[in-house]
Design an enzyme around this catalytic site. Structure first.
Site, short mmCIF file in Angstrom:
data_model
loop_
_atom_site.label_atom_id
_atom_site.label_comp_id
_atom_site.label_asym_id
_atom_site.label_seq_id
_atom_site.Cartn_x
_atom_site.Cartn_y
_atom_site.Cartn_z
N CYS A 19 0.98 -1.27 0.01
CA CYS A 19 0.06 0.19 0.06
C CYS A 19 0.91 1.15 -0.21
O CYS A 19 2.12 1.34 0.30
CB CYS A 19 -0.77 -0.23 1.18
SG CYS A 19 -2.04 -1.57 1.18
N LYS A 49 10.41 -9.00 -19.34
CA LYS A 49 10.21 -9.13 -17.95
C LYS A 49 9.03 -10.23 -17.92
O LYS A 49 9.00 -11.15 -17.01
CB LYS A 49 9.40 -7.83 -17.24
CG LYS A 49 9.34 -8.06 -15.87
CD LYS A 49 10.45 -8.04 -14.88
CE LYS A 49 10.04 -8.51 -13.55
NZ LYS A 49 11.22 -9.09 -12.86
N HIS A 82 32.74 -36.06 -12.86
CA HIS A 82 32.04 -36.90 -13.90
C HIS A 82 32.17 -36.29 -15.58
O HIS A 82 31.63 -36.55 -16.30
CB HIS A 82 30.65 -37.40 -13.83
CG HIS A 82 30.50 -38.34 -12.39
ND1 HIS A 82 31.11 -39.60 -12.33
CD2 HIS A 82 30.21 -38.09 -11.30
CE1 HIS A 82 31.01 -39.99 -11.11
NE2 HIS A 82 30.46 -38.95 -10.25
N GLU A 104 20.07 -20.71 -9.10
CA GLU A 104 19.48 -19.46 -9.15
C GLU A 104 20.60 -18.51 -9.36
O GLU A 104 20.65 -17.56 -10.14
CB GLU A 104 18.64 -18.94 -7.87
CG GLU A 104 18.12 -17.71 -8.01
CD GLU A 104 17.37 -16.95 -9.26
OE1 GLU A 104 17.05 -17.87 -10.08
OE2 GLU A 104 17.27 -15.83 -9.17
N ARG A 137 4.43 0.52 -6.31
CA ARG A 137 4.29 -0.37 -5.10
C ARG A 137 3.35 -1.47 -5.52
O ARG A 137 3.11 -2.31 -4.84
CB ARG A 137 3.90 0.67 -4.00
CG ARG A 137 4.97 1.57 -3.65
CD ARG A 137 4.47 2.56 -2.58
NE ARG A 137 4.28 1.92 -1.17
CZ ARG A 137 5.17 1.67 -0.22
NH1 ARG A 137 6.55 2.50 -0.40
NH2 ARG A 137 4.89 1.27 0.83
N ASN A 164 -0.73 1.51 5.99
CA ASN A 164 0.01 0.35 5.50
C ASN A 164 0.65 -0.40 6.30
O ASN A 164 1.25 0.03 7.40
CB ASN A 164 1.15 1.30 4.84
CG ASN A 164 2.27 0.53 3.86
OD1 ASN A 164 1.88 -0.68 3.54
ND2 ASN A 164 3.25 1.01 3.92
N GLY A 165 0.69 -1.69 5.94
CA GLY A 165 1.31 -2.71 6.88
C GLY A 165 0.19 -3.69 7.37
O GLY A 165 -1.14 -3.92 6.91
N LYS A 175 21.28 -15.62 -12.34
CA LYS A 175 21.27 -14.08 -12.02
C LYS A 175 22.65 -13.59 -12.59
O LYS A 175 22.43 -12.46 -13.49
CB LYS A 175 21.30 -13.91 -10.55
CG LYS A 175 20.74 -12.76 -10.02
CD LYS A 175 19.02 -12.98 -9.90
CE LYS A 175 18.41 -13.43 -11.13
NZ LYS A 175 17.13 -13.81 -10.95
N GLU A 227 22.51 -13.89 -16.74
CA GLU A 227 21.52 -12.76 -17.60
C GLU A 227 21.73 -11.41 -17.26
O GLU A 227 21.70 -10.59 -18.28
CB GLU A 227 20.05 -13.12 -17.06
CG GLU A 227 19.73 -12.52 -15.42
CD GLU A 227 18.22 -12.72 -15.19
OE1 GLU A 227 18.01 -12.99 -13.98
OE2 GLU A 227 17.39 -12.51 -16.10
N TRP A 275 -3.10 -2.45 -1.70
CA TRP A 275 -2.51 -3.82 -2.24
C TRP A 275 -3.34 -4.75 -1.41
O TRP A 275 -2.61 -4.89 -0.26
CB TRP A 275 -1.01 -3.79 -2.59
CG TRP A 275 -0.29 -5.03 -2.88
CD1 TRP A 275 -0.12 -6.03 -1.90
CD2 TRP A 275 0.01 -5.41 -4.02
NE1 TRP A 275 0.72 -7.06 -2.66
CE2 TRP A 275 0.78 -6.50 -3.99
CE3 TRP A 275 0.02 -4.71 -5.38
CZ2 TRP A 275 1.26 -7.33 -4.93
CZ3 TRP A 275 0.53 -5.48 -6.59
CH2 TRP A 275 1.34 -6.61 -6.20
C1 F6R Z 1 15.10 -14.28 -14.27
C2 F6R Z 1 13.70 -14.27 -14.39
C3 F6R Z 1 12.93 -15.17 -15.30
C4 F6R Z 1 11.78 -15.41 -14.76
C5 F6R Z 1 11.13 -16.30 -15.89
C6 F6R Z 1 9.62 -16.67 -15.24
O1 F6R Z 1 15.71 -13.24 -13.36
O2 F6R Z 1 13.13 -13.44 -13.92
O3 F6R Z 1 13.81 -16.44 -15.57
O4 F6R Z 1 11.73 -16.06 -13.45
O5 F6R Z 1 10.71 -15.87 -17.02
O6 F6R Z 1 8.83 -15.49 -15.15
P1 F6R Z 1 7.54 -15.51 -14.38
O7 F6R Z 1 7.93 -15.71 -12.81
O8 F6R Z 1 6.80 -14.22 -14.39
O9 F6R Z 1 6.62 -16.63 -14.74
#
Ligand code: F6R
Length: 608
Positions: free
Chosen positions: A2, A603, A504, A481, A27, A100-101, A485, A488, A75
């Site tokens: 929020c 994204k 192996h 992960e 937010r 908020n909270g 990170k 990418e 939210w």
């Molecule tokens: C990497 C990343 C992607 C998403 C993937 C799935 O930092 O953000 O690997 O995790 O594209 O996306 P969502 O979670 O939106 O289904």
């Protein structure tokens, strides 16, 4: 999350409130509202949806005209997104507030207020705070606020109007952020600096349990006993663009810092009397008892959160879990049986492969559970059961806070499943849940303690051609992960490997100086991982070890050691993820890359 704003001064209050709320849109929200003193009376306008919907409503119904008021973007956490549940909330005749909270003990307080004859219109914890404050108010705002704060538990920030005090706004907070902005003849409250930066750069940071009183003449502060407090005026040296990033250089690092709040907001409403409680998501203990096979299907980072879930569910609840990449799952004719649970994890809720996998699982008779961040997204709408993560919007393409809340939910689910299946007692379940509740503070601590070291180590990684991430068990899940990170956003090739599998084949890749990030936070596997580290170090690798702060590390084990705060072994990924995020972030920054928008990536991947 929020957003709160408040304004008192000579400008058109409604206009200022809406414009300030627009700066808090990042937010995330699903409804909005304002309350303004108009001719001495409080006029409230609210709408479900976007701020544009609120503006349309005000065009039609009339905009409150006045010079003092409060506003809010909601939210939803307690109660669905709706006009009734949106803020500001009236507590009766005397009090109107925004919040908020989370008021953790709202259920008990609500029962007490109902017994005393009060009636509620919304499902929110906020209305409970409003009614409680209203019942405590007898003309002295500070006394009423202090009494109310002695009764409520949780984290919150409040912006308050008292009906008989037309020229005043009050604000108070505990944990949730709130700032108080000041300019000539006007003052503001806001959840974050971007909301006020257009009007003033001068602001105060309200601390826990401090009360601010805003009038046109200025702002005064006092503690809960009414003793005046002198505060240091801060000056924001950001422009509007920087302000949206909260003063950080990039959204990614801002979002890394938002993780403690995101985790807290995600888990708190799902813990009742110390136990995980997912009933609001339609997940009951009885239903969990019948689950004998789980699939976790997702893409990228979300799939890696599923890997953590697999280790934890199998370890604690003894239910077999298959983790599948969504694009593979949908074409590999999976052997789904009626009653299997298929969990789809997705930040955006729109990822094409994850959505298609969910539809396939449903058509095969599985029960589907969505773990989704984006409200109202396709996966959220179509899943049989749904757990929203409350990370707020994630702007950086590289996911950090969404991953963290996804694994937080995996933990809650694992604890509840283990309890439902009888593999842990309620005492053990409470202990694990309690430890999980301590994680936000540990994440904060980890960021503070490892940030500079990660920056220094990143300087050594910028010229690398390729890296390996290694670990065992949960550390392997986390390594996947960490590796994703880094690659990418830094554009350096990296691969995650189960530490015991190196010999192996892959160990032939190790050459002099090749960086290997070794994650070894699991006590039970520590010695085994150290043996594997020695194997790569003997072949010239430069080893960065991520381990817990108490690990006894031999002198010849690593070139760099990143120590993270210790917690229950099973929860270590939540702290150990932080330095992996920071290493990737700083490597990308130092290579001059566009950190928030890495090349070739989007994204939300809504195509196959
Ligand atoms: C990497 C990343 C992607 C998403 C993937 C799935 O930092 O953000 O690997 O995790 O594209 O996306 P969502 O979670 O939106 O289904």
């Amino acid at each position: 999350m929020c957003g709160i704003v408040g304004y008192i001064g000579s400008k058109d209050c409604s206009e200022v409130l809406v414009s300030a709320l627009r700066k808090l849109e990042y937010r995330g929200y699903d409804s909005a509202g304002i309350a303004v003193f108009e001719d001495g009376k409080i006029s409230v306008k609210k709408a479900q949806g976007r701020l544009d919907d609120l503006e349309k409503k005000m065009e039609y119904e009339g905009r409150p005209l006045g010079h003092a008021g409060i506003g809010h973007t909601r939210w939803a956490t307690h109660g669905v997104p709706s006009e009734t549940n949106s803020h500001p909330h009236r507590g009766g005749e005397k009090v109107t507030l925004v919040h908020n909270g989370i008021i953790e003990n709202y259920k008990e307080l609500k029962e007490m207020l109902i017994e005393s004859g009060r009636e509620f219109v919304s499902e929110t914890d906020t209305e409970v705070a409003a009614q409680l404050l209203d019942s405590n108010y007898d003309g002295d705002p500070v006394k009423a606020i202090a009494k109310t704060l002695s009764q409520v538990e949780g984290s919150f920030a409040l912006g308050i109007l008292f009906s008989d005090r037309a020229g005043e706004i009050y604000a108070v907070r505990r944990e949730s952020p709130l700032i108080v902005g000041v300019a000539e003849g006007e003052s503001f409250i806001a959840s974050d600096v971007p909301a006020i930066i257009k009007y003033t750069k001068n602001y105060y940071l309200l601390e826990h349990d401090e009360i601010a009183k805003l009038t046109e003449e200025g702002v005064t502060f006092c503690d809960l006993q009414g003793n005046p407090i002198e505060k240091e005026l801060k000056v924001a040296d950001w422009n509007e663009d920087a302000a949206e990033k909260g003063g950080y250089d990039h959204f990614m690092i801002k979002e890394i810092h938002e993780q403690p709040t995101a985790v807290k907001t995600t888990i708190t409403p799902r813990i009742v009397e110390g136990m995980p409680n997912l009933e609001e998501c339609n997940i009951t203990i009885d239903a969990l008892k019948d689950i004998n096979q789980i699939y976790i299907v997702a893409c990228g980072t979300a799939m890696h959160a599923g890997m953590v879930g697999k280790y934890v569910i199998e370890k604690l609840a003894k239910v077999p879990v298959i983790v599948d990449i969504a694009s593979e799952f949908r074409y590999r004719e999976p052997l789904i049986h009626k009653g299997d649970l298929v969990i789809i994890i997705s930040q955006s809720g729109e990822t094409a492969d994850s959505l298609a996998a969910m539809r396939l699982a449903k058509s095969m008779g599985a029960q589907t559970l969505g773990i989704v961040n984006a409200k109202g997204s396709s996966i959220a709408r179509e899943a049989d059961m749904l757990i929203y993560t409350h990370a707020g919007p994630e702007i950086a393409v590289a996911s950090t806070k969404a991953y963290m809340v996804q694994i937080a939910v995996m933990y809650l689910l694992s604890f509840e499943l283990a309890f439902a299946k009888g593999f842990i007692t309620d005492g053990e379940c409470c202990r694990l849940t309690d430890t999980l509740q301590g994680i936000p503070a540990l994440i904060e601590d980890t960021i503070d303690k490892t940030n500079d070291l990660c920056h220094d180590i990143a300087e050594k990684l910028t010229e690398a051609e390729s890296l390996l991430y290694i670990g065992r068990g949960l550390d392997y899940a986390l390594s996947m992960e960490g590796s994703l990170k880094l690659k990418e956003i830094s554009y350096i090739h990296s691969e995650a490997y189960a530490a015991g599998e190196l010999k192996h084949g892959t160990i032939s890749l190790i050459t002099e100086g090749m960086p290997v990030i070794a994650v070894a936070t699991q006590n039970s596997l520590y010695d085994k991982t150290v043996s594997n580290i020695k194997e790569v170090r003997a072949r010239g690798a430069m080893v960065v070890l991520v381990c817990d702060e108490k690990a006894k590390v031999g002198a010849d084990v690593a070139d760099y050691i990143i120590r993270v705060p210790q917690t229950d072994e099973v929860l270590m990924p939540m702290t150990a993820a932080v330095p992996l995020q920071l290493l990737a972030y700083y490597t990308s920054v130092l290579r001059g890359n566009d950190v928030d928008k890495p090349r070739n990536l989007a994204k939300s991947v809504t195509v196959e």
